[in-house]
Design an enzyme around this catalytic site. Structure first.
Site, PDB file in Angstrom:
ATOM      1  N   TRP A   1       5.201  -2.142  -0.262  1.00 50.07           N
ATOM      2  CA  TRP A   1       4.742  -1.017   0.553  1.00 50.07           C
ATOM      3  C   TRP A   1       3.602  -0.226  -0.081  1.00 50.07           C
ATOM      4  O   TRP A   1       3.038   0.641   0.575  1.00 50.07           O
ATOM      5  CB  TRP A   1       5.913  -0.064   0.803  1.00 50.07           C
ATOM      6  CG  TRP A   1       6.802   0.130  -0.395  1.00 50.07           C
ATOM      7  CD1 TRP A   1       7.995  -0.496  -0.623  1.00 50.07           C
ATOM      8  CD2 TRP A   1       6.577   0.971  -1.532  1.00 50.07           C
ATOM      9  NE1 TRP A   1       8.527  -0.096  -1.836  1.00 50.07           N
ATOM     10  CE2 TRP A   1       7.670   0.811  -2.420  1.00 50.07           C
ATOM     11  CE3 TRP A   1       5.557   1.849  -1.907  1.00 50.07           C
ATOM     12  CZ2 TRP A   1       7.776   1.479  -3.635  1.00 50.07           C
ATOM     13  CZ3 TRP A   1       5.648   2.514  -3.117  1.00 50.07           C
ATOM     14  CH2 TRP A   1       6.753   2.325  -3.965  1.00 50.07           C
ATOM     15  N   ASN A   2       3.270  -0.465  -1.340  1.00 49.69           N
ATOM     16  CA  ASN A   2       2.335   0.462  -1.992  1.00 49.69           C
ATOM     17  C   ASN A   2       0.875   0.266  -1.574  1.00 49.69           C
ATOM     18  O   ASN A   2       0.134   1.234  -1.479  1.00 49.69           O
ATOM     19  CB  ASN A   2       2.499   0.444  -3.512  1.00 49.69           C
ATOM     20  CG  ASN A   2       2.408  -0.918  -4.120  1.00 49.69           C
ATOM     21  OD1 ASN A   2       2.625  -1.924  -3.435  1.00 49.69           O
ATOM     22  ND2 ASN A   2       2.103  -0.996  -5.395  1.00 49.69           N
TER      23      ASN A   2
ATOM     24  N   PRO B   1      -0.016  -2.073   1.332  1.00 49.40           N
ATOM     25  CA  PRO B   1       0.383  -3.146   2.244  1.00 49.40           C
ATOM     26  C   PRO B   1      -0.776  -4.006   2.743  1.00 49.40           C
ATOM     27  O   PRO B   1      -0.732  -5.236   2.659  1.00 49.40           O
ATOM     28  CB  PRO B   1       1.086  -2.409   3.385  1.00 49.40           C
ATOM     29  CG  PRO B   1       0.781  -0.966   3.216  1.00 49.40           C
ATOM     30  CD  PRO B   1       0.434  -0.744   1.783  1.00 49.40           C
TER      31      PRO B   1
ATOM     32  N   GLY C   1       6.034  -7.389  -5.867  1.00 53.46           N
ATOM     33  CA  GLY C   1       7.103  -6.405  -5.827  1.00 53.46           C
ATOM     34  C   GLY C   1       7.667  -6.184  -7.212  1.00 53.46           C
ATOM     35  O   GLY C   1       6.978  -6.406  -8.219  1.00 53.46           O
ATOM     36  N   SER C   2       8.919  -5.780  -7.248  1.00 52.73           N
ATOM     37  CA  SER C   2       9.533  -5.462  -8.535  1.00 52.73           C
ATOM     38  C   SER C   2       9.839  -6.744  -9.319  1.00 52.73           C
ATOM     39  O   SER C   2      10.034  -7.815  -8.735  1.00 52.73           O
ATOM     40  CB  SER C   2      10.819  -4.679  -8.313  1.00 52.73           C
ATOM     41  OG  SER C   2      11.740  -5.476  -7.612  1.00 52.73           O
ATOM     42  N   THR C   3       9.919  -6.593 -10.614  1.00 57.81           N
ATOM     43  CA  THR C   3      10.252  -7.752 -11.450  1.00 57.81           C
ATOM     44  C   THR C   3      11.651  -8.252 -11.117  1.00 57.81           C
ATOM     45  O   THR C   3      11.888  -9.466 -11.063  1.00 57.81           O
ATOM     46  CB  THR C   3      10.118  -7.366 -12.943  1.00 57.81           C
ATOM     47  OG1 THR C   3       8.735  -7.049 -13.184  1.00 57.81           O
ATOM     48  CG2 THR C   3      10.530  -8.505 -13.858  1.00 57.81           C
TER      49      THR C   3
ATOM     50  N   GLU D   1       3.511 -11.426  -8.435  1.00 61.05           N
ATOM     51  CA  GLU D   1       2.735 -10.286  -8.945  1.00 61.05           C
ATOM     52  C   GLU D   1       3.734  -9.135  -9.033  1.00 61.05           C
ATOM     53  O   GLU D   1       4.160  -8.601  -8.013  1.00 61.05           O
ATOM     54  CB  GLU D   1       1.587  -9.985  -7.975  1.00 61.05           C
ATOM     55  CG  GLU D   1       0.420  -9.320  -8.652  1.00 61.05           C
ATOM     56  CD  GLU D   1       0.611  -7.834  -8.769  1.00 61.05           C
ATOM     57  OE1 GLU D   1       1.028  -7.397  -9.874  1.00 61.05           O
ATOM     58  OE2 GLU D   1       0.383  -7.116  -7.805  1.00 61.05           O
ATOM     59  N   LEU D   2       4.140  -8.808 -10.256  1.00 61.28           N
ATOM     60  CA  LEU D   2       5.301  -7.937 -10.429  1.00 61.28           C
ATOM     61  C   LEU D   2       4.916  -6.605 -11.070  1.00 61.28           C
ATOM     62  O   LEU D   2       3.832  -6.108 -10.858  1.00 61.28           O
ATOM     63  CB  LEU D   2       6.373  -8.692 -11.231  1.00 61.28           C
ATOM     64  CG  LEU D   2       6.686 -10.100 -10.664  1.00 61.28           C
ATOM     65  CD1 LEU D   2       7.661 -10.846 -11.553  1.00 61.28           C
ATOM     66  CD2 LEU D   2       7.203 -10.014  -9.236  1.00 61.28           C
TER      67      LEU D   2
ATOM     68  N   GLN E   1       2.092   5.081  -7.535  1.00 59.56           N
ATOM     69  CA  GLN E   1       2.833   3.899  -7.041  1.00 59.56           C
ATOM     70  C   GLN E   1       1.945   2.664  -7.137  1.00 59.56           C
ATOM     71  O   GLN E   1       1.499   2.106  -6.138  1.00 59.56           O
ATOM     72  CB  GLN E   1       3.275   4.137  -5.598  1.00 59.56           C
ATOM     73  CG  GLN E   1       4.126   5.376  -5.430  1.00 59.56           C
ATOM     74  CD  GLN E   1       4.281   5.778  -3.985  1.00 59.56           C
ATOM     75  OE1 GLN E   1       5.346   5.672  -3.423  1.00 59.56           O
ATOM     76  NE2 GLN E   1       3.210   6.214  -3.367  1.00 59.56           N
TER      77      GLN E   1
ATOM     78  N   SER F   1      -0.396  -1.343 -11.448  1.00 50.75           N
ATOM     79  CA  SER F   1      -1.401  -1.230 -12.513  1.00 50.75           C
ATOM     80  C   SER F   1      -1.470   0.174 -13.106  1.00 50.75           C
ATOM     81  O   SER F   1      -2.402   0.471 -13.859  1.00 50.75           O
ATOM     82  CB  SER F   1      -2.773  -1.603 -11.950  1.00 50.75           C
ATOM     83  OG  SER F   1      -3.101  -0.710 -10.897  1.00 50.75           O
TER      84      SER F   1
END
Ligand code: NDP
Length: 491
Positions: free
Chosen positions: A163-164, A166, A239-241, A261-262, A293, A296
């Site tokens: 969502w950060n 999109p 998303g999250s790791t 891409e975590l 959010q 990076s």
């Protein structure tokens, strides 16, 4: 024909778009609300795709694959070019939708639109380079034998995005996938899916054939079902790791190709010779753009002892002048977090860190315009312990930590003391020192004296827990292709 979802009072997004047709859910009770992050108001509903609809979406992509794969790359490129143009001509609608669901300030929403358009445009350009898609001869020692390498699209790709950013994350996956000749099933985040619905409508309007791009709505469970579908050949996930690890485990069953891409826990290093005003500007952008959010986010700020006091004083002035508010507010520089749940998560982590001894050096402020949305003021922590959760874990919100260092060796050791490795920023006037940092920092991308510039020509991706593979650039295209070879008798 595009539908501007924002114009409707309370819209309902269909559960899925399969081969060009919207599919409603048979179970209205599975719908989830979509909020305006700045007001907290429900602005619409999203139906959730059923298992049968997920299966139908994958099968539609599978059915469309042979024709799309056989379409000349240049023709695919023409369609990508058209998508880029339509993104530009729908700039205001896309930015408006982005501002509504995420609460991004106008300049941030505008940057997302520009990035998405530039990404489609870049891959349109690659499609016009016939050599990239043509077989390549390999020079072999035995001249009675010929060798050839060639690239073929991987097949059906599941694109799972957060969502950060999109629109941006979707473009980073969709453009190279379509360029490579893959067909796709997109699963947007349930918080920001209206943006992707608008983008999918643009893609259809550009003339991409039905079935090439399909979309399923839903949360993690829908994403998980996609990742186990036997007709999915490749998964590209951002998303999250923790979720990335689940995706990789699911992919292992059929050896599906993965690009992950975590998360990140990246450093910004300010050497003693740095221009402090410039360093502070980079620190504010690196830690608080998109309300922090960002995978990076350079939220571990390392500052040389000699300039620490000056840096902190300048940083404090800058952070206190951040204007937090809704995109409609004058001079707003930072928006809300995406959801109440994300704000709770960030505030819980902050409380945990403070309970464990981290001290808040200074923070920004919220005014009455922030009363109802998911806002949080920026917070700066000074000298947290090396094992403090705010120093070690990805916060994904407006919380930055500053630590001092005395030597380059110490700064590099502190920066590398993480299992992530996405990006890093170095601020220094010394070119030789910058070169050393560039090679010794464990990060997929190092910025030297620049803000977080991103170009579709430059690959994106990290080391360690930050993921696997690279997006963007030529590597991004190749990640949607299988490298194959042929060896033949020359006679
Ligand atoms: P997730 O990693 O859970 O979600 C990312 C995407 O994957 C969403 O579309 C999500 O669906 C989907 N998803 C979740 N679980 C699975 C699964 N098992 N299989 C397939 N797809 C799945 O992130 P969250 O939104 O829960 O955010 C939590 C934290 O993750 C953040 O605080 C941040 O630390 C990190 N994060 C990192 C991002 C990055 O850019 N690297 C981006 C977003 C979050 P849905 O959201 O619809 O439930």
């Amino acid at each position: 024909m595009l539908t501007l979802l924002a114009e409707e009072k309370l819209f309902t997004l269909p559960a899925a778009t399969i081969a060009g047709h919207a599919h409603q859910s048979a179970h209205a009770d599975t719908s989830t609300p979509i909020h305006n992050a700045s007001t907290g108001a429900t602005i619409g509903w999203q139906q959730q795709a059923s298992a049968a609809q997920i299966d139908a979406a994958v099968r539609a992509a599978h059915a469309a694959l042979p024709a799309w794969r056989a379409t000349a790359a240049a023709t695919r490129g023409d369609l990508l070019k058209k998508i880029a143009e339509l993104i530009e001509s729908n700039r205001d609608r896309l930015a408006e939708m982005q501002m509504q669901v995420s609460g991004k300030p106008p300049f941030e929403a505008g940057l997302d639109v520009s990035d998405a358009a530039a990404t489609f445009d870049y891959y349109a350009g690659l499609c016009r380079d016939a050599a990239l898609f043509a077989p390549e001869a390999i020079d072999l020692p035995d001249h009675t034998i010929t060798g050839e390498r060639f690239y073929e699209s991987v097949g059906v790709a599941a694109l799972i995005v957060p969502w950060n950013f999109p629109m941006v994350t979707t473009a980073w996956k969709m453009a190279p996938a379509l360029a490579a000749g893959c067909t796709v099933v997109l699963k947007p985040s349930e918080f920001t899916s209206p943006v992707e619905h608008l983008l999918a409508a643009i893609i259809a309007e550009a003339g991409v054939p039905d079935g090439v791009v399909n979309l399923v709505n839903g949360g993690g469970a829908v994403g998980a079902q996609l990742t186990t579908h036997p007709l999915i050949d490749k998964i590209s996930f951002t998303g999250s790791t923790a979720s990335g690890q689940k995706v990789m485990q699911a992919a292992a069953q059929d050896m599906k190709r993965v690009t992950l891409e975590l998360g990140g826990k990246s450093a910004l290093i300010v050497r003693a010779d740095a221009d402090i005003e410039g360093a502070v500007t980079l620190a504010v952008g690196g830690a608080f753009a998109n309300a922090g959010q960002m995978c990076s986010a350079t939220a571990r700020i390392l500052v040389h002892d000699d300039v620490y006091r000056k840096f902190m004083a300048t940083f404090e002035t800058a952070v206190r002048s951040i204007v937090v508010g809704p995109p409609t507010g004058a001079d707003v520089t930072m928006g809300p977090l995406v959801s109440a749940a994300q704000r709770d998560r960030v505030q819980t982590l902050l409380a945990q860190g403070v309970d464990a001894g981290a001290s808040v050096a200074f923070s920004g402020q919220l005014d009455s315009a922030c009363a109802n949305g998911f806002f949080m003021a920026p917070v700066v922590i000074a000298e947290p312990a090396a094992d403090n959760v705010l120093w070690t874990d990805e916060v994904f919100g407006p919380v930055a930590c500053v630590k001092s260092f005395r030597t380059d060796e110490e700064a590099i050791a502190l920066a590398n003391d993480t299992r992530y490795g996405l990006v890093a920023t170095v601020v220094t006037a010394d070119k030789e020192a910058a070169r050393r940092y560039k090679s010794q920092l464990r990060a997929g991308l190092v910025w030297i004296n620049t803000p977080q510039l991103i170009f579709p020509q430059v690959c994106w991706g990290g080391l360690g827990l930050s993921g696997i593979g690279r997006e963007l650039g030529l590597a991004g295209l190749r990640s949607y292709q299988e490298l194959r070879h042929a060896i033949a008798d020359a006679n």
